[in-house]
Design an enzyme around this catalytic site. Structure first.
Site, PDB file in Angstrom:
ATOM      1  CG  ASN A 173     -11.763  -0.069   3.643  1.00 19.65           C
ATOM      2  OD1 ASN A 173     -10.867   0.328   4.392  1.00 19.65           O
ATOM      3  ND2 ASN A 173     -13.050   0.000   3.967  1.00 19.65           N
ATOM      4  NE  ARG A 174      -5.275   1.474  -2.479  1.00 21.92           N
ATOM      5  CZ  ARG A 174      -5.080   2.595  -1.795  1.00 21.92           C
ATOM      6  NH1 ARG A 174      -6.098   3.232  -1.236  1.00 21.92           N
ATOM      7  NH2 ARG A 174      -3.872   3.088  -1.645  1.00 21.92           N
ATOM      8  CG  LEU A 175     -13.621  -2.646  -1.061  1.00 23.76           C
ATOM      9  CD1 LEU A 175     -14.660  -2.983  -0.002  1.00 23.76           C
ATOM     10  CD2 LEU A 175     -13.371  -3.856  -1.957  1.00 23.76           C
TER      11      LEU A 175
END
Length: 214
Positions: free
Chosen positions: A191-193
């Protein structure tokens, strides 16, 4: 055909990077990741982007090869009269970036740059294949040349001149070392985290570890 560049995506999910699992020193942490990169048989894991800048701040970047690293820093070799060599002489600061996509990892190293000793440069130069040693004499790196044929002629000419002799290192060719002051380790996450841990050296030479937002 329409190029849907913006639609290219990859979700990262293989590993994590948390504070309690990293080494207290960035070079030790790099050593850990380096070993994992070589064990994963990544092609040319020592390939790194070297970013330099002119005294007035105009940036330049290219891929070079890491040839050694230690607590003192990260070493690469080049022609001191090349474009990057001149920029580093005028503005001895640089940034290195490794990207190991197979492990979904990136390492970014910012530091101060200086030449390594002539002895160290001599030792590495003599370890190179003979053709590479001759190329260091034949190529006026970063200068405009008239043609590929001219370059090949220079190589053949010098190769013939030096045949049977001990090939000394050109005075204009040698190593630089990037002494790190900031090192960031990036691990791709879902999630691009992404995980980003940054090591920063304080005035006493100690390393502070901080998490950065992705």
């Amino acid at each position: 055909m329409e190029k849907k560049i913006a639609a290219i995506r990859k979700d990262y999910s293989h590993r994590r990077l948390i504070e309690k699992e990293v080494a207290p020193n960035p070079v030790q942490q790099f050593e850990k990741w380096w070993q994992e990169a070589t064990e994963a048989e990544i092609e040319e894991p020592n390939a790194m982007v070297l970013a330099t800048a002119s005294p007035d701040g105009v940036p330049s970047a290219r891929v070079v090869l890491l040839k050694d690293y230690s607590e003192q820093g990260f070493v690469f070799f080049t022609n001191y009269n090349s474009f990057k060599g001149k920029q580093l002489s005028e503005n001895p600061k640089a940034c290195l970036v490794f990207f190991w996509k197979e492990l979904e990892r990136q390492v970014r190293i910012t530091g101060l740059v200086e030449k390594i000793s002539a002895k160290q440069s001599d030792e590495y130069y003599q370890s190179r294949p003979q053709a590479s040693r001759i190329s260091a004499w034949a190529s006026p790196q970063s200068q405009v040349i008239e043609s590929r044929e001219w370059l090949d002629e220079q190589f053949n000419k010098i190769n013939k001149q030096m045949e049977g002799s001990h090939i000394q290192r050109p005075p204009s060719w040698g190593g630089f070392i990037v002494n790190p002051i900031i090192v960031e380790f990036w691990q791709g996450r879902p999630n691009r985290l992404h995980d980003r841990l940054q090591y920063t050296m304080d005035e006493d030479g100690n390393w502070r570890i901080e998490r950065l937002a992705p």
